[in-house]
Design a protein around this motif. Structure first.
Motif, PDB file in Angstrom:
ATOM      1  N   ILE A  57      21.668  60.143  62.627  1.00  0.00           N
ATOM      2  CA  ILE A  57      21.727  59.876  61.871  1.00  0.00           C
ATOM      3  C   ILE A  57      20.473  60.691  60.871  1.00  0.00           C
ATOM      4  CG2 ILE A  57      21.070  58.747  59.032  1.00  0.00           C
ATOM      5  CD1 ILE A  57      23.342  56.464  60.118  1.00  0.00           C
ATOM      6  N   PHE A  58      18.159  60.438  61.202  1.00  0.00           N
ATOM      7  CA  PHE A  58      17.766  60.966  60.607  1.00  0.00           C
ATOM      8  C   PHE A  58      17.029  61.960  61.895  1.00  0.00           C
ATOM      9  CE2 PHE A  58      18.008  56.819  59.640  1.00  0.00           C
ATOM     10  CZ  PHE A  58      17.640  56.642  58.323  1.00  0.00           C
ATOM     11  N   GLU A  59      16.573  62.501  61.815  1.00  0.00           N
ATOM     12  CA  GLU A  59      16.550  63.837  62.062  1.00  0.00           C
ATOM     13  C   GLU A  59      14.063  63.960  62.633  1.00  0.00           C
ATOM     14  OE1 GLU A  59      19.182  67.611  62.519  1.00  0.00           O
ATOM     15  OE2 GLU A  59      18.038  67.168  60.756  1.00  0.00           O
ATOM     16  N   SER A  60      14.124  63.678  63.698  1.00  0.00           N
ATOM     17  CA  SER A  60      12.571  63.757  63.985  1.00  0.00           C
ATOM     18  C   SER A  60      12.343  65.471  64.442  1.00  0.00           C
ATOM     19  CB  SER A  60      12.675  63.522  65.715  1.00  0.00           C
ATOM     20  OG  SER A  60      13.599  64.322  66.785  1.00  0.00           O
ATOM     21  N   ARG A  69      16.682  70.181  82.873  1.00  0.00           N
ATOM     22  CA  ARG A  69      16.758  68.735  83.816  1.00  0.00           C
ATOM     23  C   ARG A  69      15.293  69.973  84.538  1.00  0.00           C
ATOM     24  NH1 ARG A  69      19.030  67.493  80.554  1.00  0.00           N
ATOM     25  NH2 ARG A  69      20.557  65.162  80.854  1.00  0.00           N
ATOM     26  N   PRO A  70      14.053  69.428  84.604  1.00  0.00           N
ATOM     27  CA  PRO A  70      12.572  68.486  84.117  1.00  0.00           C
ATOM     28  C   PRO A  70      13.079  68.681  82.806  1.00  0.00           C
ATOM     29  CG  PRO A  70      11.817  69.915  85.043  1.00  0.00           C
ATOM     30  CD  PRO A  70      12.595  70.251  85.506  1.00  0.00           C
ATOM     31  N   VAL A  71      12.931  67.322  82.259  1.00  0.00           N
ATOM     32  CA  VAL A  71      13.072  67.208  80.487  1.00  0.00           C
ATOM     33  C   VAL A  71      12.526  68.710  80.058  1.00  0.00           C
ATOM     34  CG1 VAL A  71      14.815  65.773  80.521  1.00  0.00           C
ATOM     35  CG2 VAL A  71      12.021  65.780  79.244  1.00  0.00           C
ATOM     36  N   ARG A  72      12.858  68.891  78.636  1.00  0.00           N
ATOM     37  CA  ARG A  72      12.173  70.380  77.347  1.00  0.00           C
ATOM     38  C   ARG A  72      11.999  69.916  76.462  1.00  0.00           C
ATOM     39  NH1 ARG A  72      13.107  75.070  75.695  1.00  0.00           N
ATOM     40  NH2 ARG A  72      15.109  75.076  76.158  1.00  0.00           N
ATOM     41  N   LEU A  73      11.110  70.237  75.633  1.00  0.00           N
ATOM     42  CA  LEU A  73      11.092  69.817  74.188  1.00  0.00           C
ATOM     43  C   LEU A  73      11.643  71.199  73.269  1.00  0.00           C
ATOM     44  CD1 LEU A  73       7.833  67.939  73.719  1.00  0.00           C
ATOM     45  CD2 LEU A  73      10.064  67.318  72.725  1.00  0.00           C
ATOM     46  N   LYS A  74      12.134  70.989  72.436  1.00  0.00           N
ATOM     47  CA  LYS A  74      12.797  72.079  71.998  1.00  0.00           C
ATOM     48  C   LYS A  74      12.140  71.818  69.926  1.00  0.00           C
ATOM     49  CE  LYS A  74      17.342  73.547  71.362  1.00  0.00           C
ATOM     50  NZ  LYS A  74      18.455  73.617  72.158  1.00  0.00           N
ATOM     51  N   PRO A  75      12.320  72.937  68.981  1.00  0.00           N
ATOM     52  CA  PRO A  75      12.428  72.436  67.828  1.00  0.00           C
ATOM     53  C   PRO A  75      13.547  71.626  67.626  1.00  0.00           C
ATOM     54  CG  PRO A  75      11.638  74.556  68.141  1.00  0.00           C
ATOM     55  CD  PRO A  75      12.105  74.231  69.276  1.00  0.00           C
ATOM     56  N   LEU A  76      13.750  71.018  65.966  1.00  0.00           N
ATOM     57  CA  LEU A  76      14.773  69.967  65.943  1.00  0.00           C
ATOM     58  C   LEU A  76      14.906  71.154  64.000  1.00  0.00           C
ATOM     59  CD1 LEU A  76      17.979  68.806  65.792  1.00  0.00           C
ATOM     60  CD2 LEU A  76      16.086  66.740  65.472  1.00  0.00           C
ATOM     61  N   THR A  77      14.194  69.920  63.823  1.00  0.00           N
ATOM     62  CA  THR A  77      14.070  70.421  61.955  1.00  0.00           C
ATOM     63  C   THR A  77      12.242  71.192  61.843  1.00  0.00           C
ATOM     64  OG1 THR A  77      12.067  68.782  61.397  1.00  0.00           O
ATOM     65  CG2 THR A  77      14.691  67.774  61.391  1.00  0.00           C
ATOM     66  N   ALA A  78      11.232  71.219  62.805  1.00  0.00           N
ATOM     67  CA  ALA A  78      10.256  72.361  62.613  1.00  0.00           C
ATOM     68  C   ALA A  78      10.740  73.485  62.871  1.00  0.00           C
ATOM     69  CB  ALA A  78       9.549  71.954  63.776  1.00  0.00           C
ATOM     70  N   ARG A 186      -5.034  63.655  72.750  1.00  0.00           N
ATOM     71  CA  ARG A 186      -3.544  62.941  72.967  1.00  0.00           C
ATOM     72  C   ARG A 186      -2.794  64.019  73.151  1.00  0.00           C
ATOM     73  NH1 ARG A 186      -5.530  58.961  72.923  1.00  0.00           N
ATOM     74  NH2 ARG A 186      -5.685  56.736  72.335  1.00  0.00           N
ATOM     75  N   PRO A 187      -2.876  64.451  74.686  1.00  0.00           N
ATOM     76  CA  PRO A 187      -2.043  66.178  74.831  1.00  0.00           C
ATOM     77  C   PRO A 187      -0.523  65.504  74.645  1.00  0.00           C
ATOM     78  CG  PRO A 187      -3.810  64.817  76.130  1.00  0.00           C
ATOM     79  CD  PRO A 187      -3.429  63.615  75.430  1.00  0.00           C
ATOM     80  N   ARG A 188      -0.129  64.426  74.821  1.00  0.00           N
ATOM     81  CA  ARG A 188       1.676  64.116  74.863  1.00  0.00           C
ATOM     82  C   ARG A 188       2.318  63.814  73.244  1.00  0.00           C
ATOM     83  NH1 ARG A 188      -1.017  63.512  79.105  1.00  0.00           N
ATOM     84  NH2 ARG A 188      -2.268  61.790  78.186  1.00  0.00           N
ATOM     85  N   PHE A 189       0.801  63.748  71.912  1.00  0.00           N
ATOM     86  CA  PHE A 189       2.136  63.815  70.685  1.00  0.00           C
ATOM     87  C   PHE A 189       2.599  63.626  70.558  1.00  0.00           C
ATOM     88  CE2 PHE A 189       1.462  63.298  66.363  1.00  0.00           C
ATOM     89  CZ  PHE A 189       1.120  62.441  65.929  1.00  0.00           C
ATOM     90  N   ASP A 190       3.811  65.473  70.928  1.00  0.00           N
ATOM     91  CA  ASP A 190       4.803  66.037  70.199  1.00  0.00           C
ATOM     92  C   ASP A 190       5.670  65.042  71.484  1.00  0.00           C
ATOM     93  OD1 ASP A 190       4.146  66.643  73.323  1.00  0.00           O
ATOM     94  OD2 ASP A 190       4.654  68.464  72.853  1.00  0.00           O
ATOM     95  N   GLN A 191       5.613  64.392  72.264  1.00  0.00           N
ATOM     96  CA  GLN A 191       6.669  63.641  72.588  1.00  0.00           C
ATOM     97  C   GLN A 191       6.884  62.234  71.608  1.00  0.00           C
ATOM     98  OE1 GLN A 191       6.538  62.580  77.005  1.00  0.00           O
ATOM     99  NE2 GLN A 191       5.819  64.576  77.430  1.00  0.00           N
ATOM    100  N   THR A 192       5.451  61.979  71.058  1.00  0.00           N
ATOM    101  CA  THR A 192       6.005  60.870  70.071  1.00  0.00           C
ATOM    102  C   THR A 192       7.000  61.227  68.623  1.00  0.00           C
ATOM    103  OG1 THR A 192       4.482  59.811  70.540  1.00  0.00           O
ATOM    104  CG2 THR A 192       4.725  59.205  68.061  1.00  0.00           C
ATOM    105  N   LEU A 193       6.367  62.429  68.883  1.00  0.00           N
ATOM    106  CA  LEU A 193       6.987  63.303  67.349  1.00  0.00           C
ATOM    107  C   LEU A 193       8.414  63.737  67.319  1.00  0.00           C
ATOM    108  CD1 LEU A 193       4.725  65.390  66.392  1.00  0.00           C
ATOM    109  CD2 LEU A 193       4.932  63.166  65.589  1.00  0.00           C
ATOM    110  N   ALA A 194       8.957  63.860  69.232  1.00  0.00           N
ATOM    111  CA  ALA A 194      10.339  63.721  69.341  1.00  0.00           C
ATOM    112  C   ALA A 194      11.618  62.343  69.175  1.00  0.00           C
ATOM    113  CB  ALA A 194      10.528  64.855  70.927  1.00  0.00           C
ATOM    114  N   ASP A 195      11.208  61.702  68.988  1.00  0.00           N
ATOM    115  CA  ASP A 195      11.294  60.255  69.337  1.00  0.00           C
ATOM    116  C   ASP A 195      12.408  59.909  67.538  1.00  0.00           C
ATOM    117  OD1 ASP A 195      13.392  57.638  69.344  1.00  0.00           O
ATOM    118  OD2 ASP A 195      11.052  56.474  70.394  1.00  0.00           O
TER     119      ASP A 195
END
Length: 606
Positions: A57-60, A69-78, A186-195
């Motif tokens: 329902i909500f978007e990060s 695989r391995p996992v890779r971040l990508k923009p969603l609303t960004a 916080r080198p991995r703060f983007d992973q927090t923002l992806a939840d």
């Protein structure tokens, strides 16, 4: 002849109407949760079942490539991945314009665009003491400049949160630009923002329009919206008609044949591809399994262990199911089964030598191999720590006392620290002679009762009596969060590819949140902070190894296993692939309309 002509003329339009193509039936995904939800406010939920709903329902700001695989971040609303300063303290994110919240009366008939200020407001809600967010600790430890200090000020003064008050580290630079400044690297703060299950954007108008109903009135920008809800019984979501144009795209590895096949089939399709999702709550294994076999559900995610030999004997799909076109998937998941001991409990908690000895003895007495073999039918591997497979810090070669079953050593440890059977009833008393009374929370389903019985017998073998207090899972969760418990058996799944959250179970600022044991130890806090600030590499791996050794020594938890999960899908469900960390996958699957007549469509009501 005239009569025949009239008859044919009359029949013509009727035949044409009958042969005209009917409107395609809605594509409906149906499956069941095994545990009831608690609600749908991202800042207030903690359980994986509710978070599965909120992430649809909500978007990060960011998400994960569904097939990589391995996992890779990508923009969603960004609009793109973040701009990050060299010290990993300043994160600047630009949003895509033209993203809108689902329609709601709170918007007074206007289309409501997502803007940077919505994320500022959403993050502030976690810090608001009135929200009482179980996930506040996740944001707190990132040390957003000014946010922790303001919360501490409010806790002292008991004043309400002023959402108009500027927070130095949380700013909307303009309509579409968000800047977050942290006091620590916080080198991995983007992973927090992806939840997205936690840090999806909410609209202030909606929260203020329904101040006491935020858990039942979710309004987000995501691909689905809540259509109906019967608490602990049925959850229905439907396609969000206001959802933007978004298309299936991914980057699977070249050698990932399954991923490449999914990409070839769906690339360029507008998502979501299904119209509706209906989720039942069925706590007992047998009815959930039979409902799938009878075709009532398109998916059974996590085949109950007591039916695994009927589903995938020897790791291969049963021939009878294969003939029906059912698809089988089996993976070692990034999760951990564990027992938690309340560190604040006067009987089992604390860092006194005899209390540590009691917990370590109970860990040594735990027969997790028997649980895996007998109850879980081999659908797990033994765990040596709380670090989960597929995450940073997990080492399959790591071996610890925390994974041993050694009743003789457990009994010797209890004897050494004065836990003896003084009255001859077969059970030990505390060192001061008072009764050793231990109570574990539990849930009423038969599967959990089997696990409880194995553990109860194992504890009896070392002279410890354990009783069980049975309640619904959400009620047990509330008791645990409030510290009103001694022991509970739980499972936790990773929300990101990093192992930091596993260490968070020992981090004292997370007490009341994900530090379920309410464990306090300065050394573990120091190791946690050090791991959080270091980039990935050998130095950080050494910190994880040391933290695992300290955790084993104090034993606030007993890791028992990492699950092998088996999912089965009916032939009409196309495109299913279990995500390793994220919870949103409904938008990436389709229901074959040619199979739509397999059963009558239900029309649940709120």
């Amino acid at each position: 002849m005239l009569g025949a002509s009239l008859l044919l003329a009359a029949a013509g339009p009727l035949r044409a109407a009958t042969d005209a193509p009917s409107e395609e039936p809605p594509r409906v995904l149906r499956y069941a949760f095994r545990i009831a939800e608690t609600g749908f406010d991202p800042a207030k939920v903690q359980d994986i079942y509710s978070r599965t709903i909120t992430q649809h329902i909500f978007e990060s700001l960011f998400t994960y490539d569904h097939l990589a695989r391995p996992v890779r971040l990508k923009p969603l609303t960004a609009a793109a991945l973040p701009e990050v300063s060299a010290d990993f303290k300043t994160w600047t994110i630009r949003l895509q314009p033209g993203i809108y919240f689902a329609d709601d009366p709170a918007f007074k008939g206007q289309r409501r665009e997502l803007v940077a200020a919505d994320y500022v407001y959403s993050f502030k809600r976690f810090a608001d003491p009135q929200t009482n967010s179980p996930a506040w600790d996740t944001l707190e430890e990132n040390h957003v400049l000014g946010l922790n200090e303001y919360r501490a000020e409010l806790e002292r003064s008991k004043k309400p949160f002023d959402y108009e008050r500027p927070i130095e580290g949380l700013r909307a630079l303009d309509r579409y630009t968000l800047q977050i400044r942290l006091a620590r690297s916080r080198p991995r703060f983007d992973q927090t923002l992806a939840d997205g299950s936690l840090f999806g954007a909410v609209a202030r108008e909606v929260i203020e329009a329904y101040p006491d109903r935020s858990m039942e009135h979710p309004v987000g920008t995501g691909p689905f919206r809540l259509a109906a809800w019967r608490r602990s019984s049925l959850i229905v979501l439907e396609r969000n008609p206001a959802y933007r144009e978004r298309y299936y795209d991914a980057q699977p590895r070249i050698d990932d044949s399954e991923g490449q096949a999914l990409l070839n089939r769906f690339k360029g399709r507008r998502i979501p591809m299904i119209d509706r999702v209906e989720i039942s709550i069925i706590e007992e294994n047998q009815p959930r399994w039979l409902s799938f076999l009878n075709g009532q559900f398109d998916l059974i995610d996590r085949v109950p262990e007591d039916f695994i030999n009927q589903a995938m004997p020897g790791g291969r799909l049963a021939p009878g199911l294969a003939k029906r076109g059912i698809q089988g998937y089996q993976v070692l998941t990034a999760d951990v089964l564990f027992t938690v001991f309340n560190h604040e409990d006067p009987v089992i908690g604390g860092n006194q030598p005899e209390r540590i000895a009691l917990r370590r003895a109970m860990a040594l007495g735990t027969d997790s191999e028997r649980e895996i073999r007998v109850v879980r039918r081999g659908q797990a591997i033994a765990a040596q720590s709380l670090l989960m497979p597929h995450t940073t810090g997990y080492d399959p070669r790591f071996k610890s006392e925390g994974g041993d079953h050694d009743p003789a050593r457990a009994r010797a440890l209890l004897d050494l620290y004065g836990y003896r059977d003084r009255d001859g009833d077969g059970f030990r008393e505390q060192p001061d002679g008072s009764p050793l009374q231990l109570v574990s929370l539990s849930t009423p389903e038969s599967f959990q009762r089997q696990i409880d019985e194995i553990w109860q017998k194992a504890m009896a073998q070392i002279g410890i009596r354990v009783e069980f207090k049975t309640g619904k899972w959400p009620e047990n969760l509330k008791a645990m969060r409030a510290g009103r418990f001694q022991i509970w058996s739980l499972a936790m799944s990773a929300a990101s590819p990093d192992g930091q959250d596993s260490l968070g179970l020992y981090y004292s600022p997370r007490i009341g949140g994900s530090n379920y044991a309410r464990f306090r130890l300065p050394e573990m806090d120091r190791l946690y902070e050090k791991a959080n600030s270091l980039p990935d590499g050998p130095e950080r791996s050494a910190v994880f190894a040391e933290a695992k050794r300290v955790a084993t020594a104090y034993a606030p938890y007993r890791a028992r296993g990492h699950r092998l999960l088996t999912d089965l899908a009916q032939p009409q469900l196309i495109g299913y692939r279990r995500p390793p960390f994220w919870l949103n996958w409904w938008e990436y699957v389709d229901i074959d309309p040619s199979a739509a007549e397999r059963r009558p469509l239900s029309t649940p009501s709120p």
